[in-house]
Motif scaffolding. Structure first.
Motif, short mmCIF file in Angstrom:
data_model
loop_
_atom_site.label_atom_id
_atom_site.label_comp_id
_atom_site.label_asym_id
_atom_site.label_seq_id
_atom_site.Cartn_x
_atom_site.Cartn_y
_atom_site.Cartn_z
N UNK A 35 34.67 39.61 55.06
CA UNK A 35 34.85 38.20 54.80
C UNK A 35 36.53 37.97 54.38
N UNK A 36 37.24 38.82 54.90
CA UNK A 36 38.70 38.66 54.75
C UNK A 36 39.61 38.49 55.98
N UNK A 96 39.53 34.12 45.62
CA UNK A 96 38.56 34.58 46.16
C UNK A 96 37.81 35.77 45.42
N UNK A 97 38.14 35.99 44.30
CA UNK A 97 38.00 36.91 43.32
C UNK A 97 37.99 38.49 43.81
N UNK A 144 39.94 43.68 41.52
CA UNK A 144 38.79 43.38 40.88
C UNK A 144 37.61 44.54 40.97
N UNK A 145 37.21 44.83 39.76
CA UNK A 145 36.21 46.00 40.01
C UNK A 145 35.10 45.76 41.21
N UNK A 146 34.49 44.70 40.96
CA UNK A 146 33.29 44.21 42.08
C UNK A 146 33.73 44.18 43.45
N UNK A 147 35.09 43.84 43.90
CA UNK A 147 35.73 43.92 45.15
C UNK A 147 35.81 45.19 45.52
#
Length: 166
Positions: free
Chosen positions: A44-45, A89-90, A109-112
């Motif tokens: 999604x990028x 977008x986080x 970001x750690x989740x990303x």
């Protein structure tokens, strides 16, 4: 002098080998651009955003927006807009630079990192499988070629972006 192909046993002259490397490099570049677009779509990028994420993942620590501009070849304004988009977008986080209050540093970001890293699992295994058939000496040559070719690519990008036609 001729060289035998380890894959087909054919004999190639140096000129034929060099021509094949150029052709295969061009094919690799086009196919990798296609893969990069598919991976960007999958997570999604935009492809440029994914390139930035990949480069950030390879850096040993937080980087400035100026560093991102240098790493990606973007202008400082475009790099700022890229970081703004990724923050929204986080995907990345901005942190105050402890050494310069006027500047912020960017990290994934750690989740990303986890989500995009997981998307690379299957392709990483597939690319790794390609390398399994090579000896350590051959892998050394491949790594050296890729490193040198990347340096040439960066230098030529700078040359082209500067308007130099020679």
């Amino acid at each position: 002098m001729s060289t035998h192909s380890p894959l087909t046993g054919e004999s190639w002259s140096r000129a034929e080998l060099l021509a094949r490397i150029v052709t295969e490099s061009q094919r690799h570049h086009a196919d990798y651009a296609f893969f990069s677009q598919a991976m960007a779509d999958h997570v999604g990028l935009h492809p440029t955003d994914l390139q930035c994420v990949t480069l950030l993942d390879r850096e040993p620590g937080p980087v400035s927006t100026g560093d991102i501009a240098r790493l990606t070849g973007l202008t400082s304004g475009s790099a700022t807009r890229l970081v703004d988009r990724l923050v929204k977008a986080g995907i990345v986080e901005r942190h105050a630079d402890p050494n310069d209050r006027r500047r912020s540093l960017v990290t994934l970001a750690p989740e990303a990192r986890e989500r995009i890293g997981a998307a690379w699992d299957a392709p990483g295994r597939a690319f790794g499988a390609v390398l399994e058939g090579y000896s350590d000496a051959e892998l050394t040559v491949i790594a050296d070629y890729l490193h040198r070719a990347a340096e040439v690519g960066r230098a030529q990008a700078v040359r082209l972006n500067s308007g130099d036609t020679d």
